[in-house]
Every structure is written in C-alpha cells, then in structure tokens.
Design a protein around this motif. Structure first.
Motif, PDB file in Angstrom:
ATOM      1  N   GLU A 119       0.816  -1.212   0.000  1.00  0.00           N
ATOM      2  CA  GLU A 119       0.000   0.000   0.000  1.00  0.00           C
ATOM      3  C   GLU A 119       0.853   1.268   0.000  1.00  0.00           C
ATOM      4  N   LEU A 120       2.126   1.141   0.352  1.00  0.00           N
ATOM      5  CA  LEU A 120       3.054   2.271   0.329  1.00  0.00           C
ATOM      6  C   LEU A 120       3.993   2.219  -0.862  1.00  0.00           C
ATOM      7  N   GLY A 121       3.996   1.115  -1.592  1.00  0.00           N
ATOM      8  CA  GLY A 121       4.933   0.892  -2.682  1.00  0.00           C
ATOM      9  C   GLY A 121       6.105   0.069  -2.188  1.00  0.00           C
ATOM     10  N   VAL A 122       6.618  -0.784  -3.039  1.00  0.00           N
ATOM     11  CA  VAL A 122       7.727  -1.648  -2.644  1.00  0.00           C
ATOM     12  C   VAL A 122       9.005  -1.222  -3.355  1.00  0.00           C
ATOM     13  N   ASP A 123      10.125  -1.575  -2.764  1.00  0.00           N
ATOM     14  CA  ASP A 123      11.432  -1.202  -3.287  1.00  0.00           C
ATOM     15  C   ASP A 123      11.920  -2.279  -4.251  1.00  0.00           C
ATOM     16  N   ALA A 124      11.376  -2.249  -5.456  1.00  0.00           N
ATOM     17  CA  ALA A 124      11.769  -3.199  -6.497  1.00  0.00           C
ATOM     18  C   ALA A 124      11.677  -2.483  -7.836  1.00  0.00           C
ATOM     19  N   PRO A 125      12.518  -2.887  -8.779  1.00  0.00           N
ATOM     20  CA  PRO A 125      12.497  -2.204 -10.074  1.00  0.00           C
ATOM     21  C   PRO A 125      11.178  -2.398 -10.808  1.00  0.00           C
ATOM     22  N   GLY A 126      10.743  -1.347 -11.470  1.00  0.00           N
ATOM     23  CA  GLY A 126       9.536  -1.415 -12.280  1.00  0.00           C
ATOM     24  C   GLY A 126       9.836  -1.898 -13.681  1.00  0.00           C
ATOM     25  N   ASP A 127       8.788  -2.319 -14.376  1.00  0.00           N
ATOM     26  CA  ASP A 127       8.896  -2.822 -15.757  1.00  0.00           C
ATOM     27  C   ASP A 127       9.930  -3.932 -15.882  1.00  0.00           C
ATOM     28  N   ALA A 128      10.066  -4.762 -14.854  1.00  0.00           N
ATOM     29  CA  ALA A 128      11.160  -5.728 -14.825  1.00  0.00           C
ATOM     30  C   ALA A 128      10.722  -7.176 -14.695  1.00  0.00           C
ATOM     31  N   TRP A 129       9.485  -7.441 -14.353  1.00  0.00           N
ATOM     32  CA  TRP A 129       9.083  -8.786 -13.963  1.00  0.00           C
ATOM     33  C   TRP A 129       8.113  -9.374 -14.977  1.00  0.00           C
ATOM     34  N   ASP A 130       8.336 -10.641 -15.320  1.00  0.00           N
ATOM     35  CA  ASP A 130       7.439 -11.351 -16.241  1.00  0.00           C
ATOM     36  C   ASP A 130       6.123 -11.692 -15.559  1.00  0.00           C
ATOM     37  N   VAL A 131       6.211 -12.071 -14.290  1.00  0.00           N
ATOM     38  CA  VAL A 131       5.037 -12.461 -13.516  1.00  0.00           C
ATOM     39  C   VAL A 131       5.147 -11.835 -12.127  1.00  0.00           C
ATOM     40  N   VAL A 132       4.041 -11.295 -11.640  1.00  0.00           N
ATOM     41  CA  VAL A 132       3.919 -10.864 -10.248  1.00  0.00           C
ATOM     42  C   VAL A 132       2.818 -11.718  -9.646  1.00  0.00           C
ATOM     43  N   ILE A 133       3.104 -12.298  -8.479  1.00  0.00           N
ATOM     44  CA  ILE A 133       2.085 -13.104  -7.807  1.00  0.00           C
ATOM     45  C   ILE A 133       1.794 -12.512  -6.434  1.00  0.00           C
ATOM     46  N   ARG A 156       6.704  -6.002 -16.514  1.00  0.00           N
ATOM     47  CA  ARG A 156       7.153  -5.536 -17.816  1.00  0.00           C
ATOM     48  C   ARG A 156       5.923  -5.477 -18.720  1.00  0.00           C
ATOM     49  N   PRO A 157       5.977  -4.722 -19.797  1.00  0.00           N
ATOM     50  CA  PRO A 157       4.833  -4.719 -20.721  1.00  0.00           C
ATOM     51  C   PRO A 157       4.514  -6.139 -21.187  1.00  0.00           C
ATOM     52  N   GLY A 158       3.273  -6.518 -21.091  1.00  0.00           N
ATOM     53  CA  GLY A 158       2.853  -7.866 -21.465  1.00  0.00           C
ATOM     54  C   GLY A 158       2.992  -8.885 -20.351  1.00  0.00           C
ATOM     55  N   GLY A 159       3.454  -8.469 -19.174  1.00  0.00           N
ATOM     56  CA  GLY A 159       3.609  -9.385 -18.047  1.00  0.00           C
ATOM     57  C   GLY A 159       2.261  -9.792 -17.474  1.00  0.00           C
ATOM     58  N   THR A 160       2.305 -10.739 -16.530  1.00  0.00           N
ATOM     59  CA  THR A 160       1.077 -11.323 -15.988  1.00  0.00           C
ATOM     60  C   THR A 160       1.032 -11.187 -14.474  1.00  0.00           C
ATOM     61  N   LEU A 161      -0.137 -10.832 -13.963  1.00  0.00           N
ATOM     62  CA  LEU A 161      -0.399 -10.774 -12.535  1.00  0.00           C
ATOM     63  C   LEU A 161      -1.272 -11.957 -12.167  1.00  0.00           C
ATOM     64  N   LEU A 162      -0.837 -12.728 -11.167  1.00  0.00           N
ATOM     65  CA  LEU A 162      -1.650 -13.821 -10.622  1.00  0.00           C
ATOM     66  C   LEU A 162      -2.018 -13.445  -9.193  1.00  0.00           C
TER      67      LEU A 162
END
Length: 166
Positions: A119-133, A156-162
């Motif tokens: 809810e505050l944002g996480v410290d990880a690079p954006g546009d970098a992950w194929d899948v976020v779960i 990343r563009p075209g990535g998937t959220l599960l």
C-alpha cells in the motif's frame, strides 16, 4: 497503511510457517496445494508465451517472478529450483529475515527480498518482472487497489499478474 495486527500475526507465525509448504501438508494443506497450482500456472504461462513467436522476448534470460507477500521464502525457493529469477517483499520483518536466510543458504542474493507494504509501494524495479504473484494478500489490505497499481508498475509490458485470496 496495512493493519499492524496483520504484521504482528505473521511475525509471530514466521518461525513455523514453513510447515505449510514442507511437502507433508498435514492438517492445513491449502498453502501447499495453492503453491503447486501457482507454479503450474506460471509454467503454463511460460509455455504459452514461448509459442507466440516474436511477441515475447525472453530468450537468453531466466523467467522473472516477483512475489508480493513472499512470507518466509519457501515459494521463492521452489521457483529458484525451476531456474527462475525471483524477488519479493513481505510486510512482516520476521518473514523477510527468514526468506533472506533461505535465499542465502542456496547462494542466492538475500537482497532479492525486502520488507515492503504494497500500500506504500515496494522497493523493487519497475517494468522488470514477467510475472507478479500475490497469494492471500488482498484480505489484509485496507486499499486493495494498491496491489493492482503496484503490480502494474512492477510488471514488464505484457507481463502477468496472478492474484489469489483466501
């Protein structure tokens, strides 16, 4: 900010939480079953994308999976076994410490896991992950839209959220 009671609960449960994933599900098989389903779904996504010639450029690099609410790290280890690059965050400092210990034990960079409140944002690079779960995260949020906003930033563009919730 996410409820302090949630953080306190998971800090208290951290040391024994691995029992939910240890391969002998016992009295509470849900996490074990859920993890197997998620891993199979991610594998299917990889196969689907690999078959779409020219639309998914991952040649020469491992699949990148980021877990929001990574707990004590067992799911990340299962992903590492498949050769995927992983990262994650958790609200519980105790869970983060255990996840980092587990990554260190298999010679993977423990800094791949950070404390984070989605809810505050996480410290990880954006546009970098194929899948976020995110499994079991939504019920703990006071502003559920934050999960989707942060996942959108991370993928990343075209990535998937599960997403799954209990």
């Amino acid at each position: 900010m996410t409820d302090q009671l949630v953080r306190a609960y998971y800090d208290q449960e951290a040391a024994d939480y691995h029992r939910h994933y240890d391969g002998t599900p016992g009295d509470y098989p849900a996490n074990h079953i859920r993890l197997d389903l998620v891993l199979r779904r991610i594998e299917a996504l990889r196969l689907d994308h690999d078959q779409l010639e020219g639309t998914y450029a991952v040649a020469g690099r491992p699949w990148r999976v980021y877990e929001i609410g990574c707990g004590e790290g067992t799911p990340l280890l299962r992903m590492l076994e498949r050769g995927w690059a992983v990262g994650g965050c958790d609200l519980s400092p105790a869970m983060v410490a255990l996840a980092r210990d587990q990554l260190h034990a298999v010679l993977y960079d423990p800094a791949a896991v950070q404390w984070g409140d989605v809810e505050l944002g996480v410290d990880a690079p954006g546009d970098a992950w194929d899948v976020v779960i995110a499994t079991g995260v939504l019920p703990h949020l006071t502003r559920p839209a934050a999960l989707f906003e942060e996942a959108h930033r991370l993928l990343r563009p075209g990535g998937t959220l599960l997403v799954e919730f209990r």
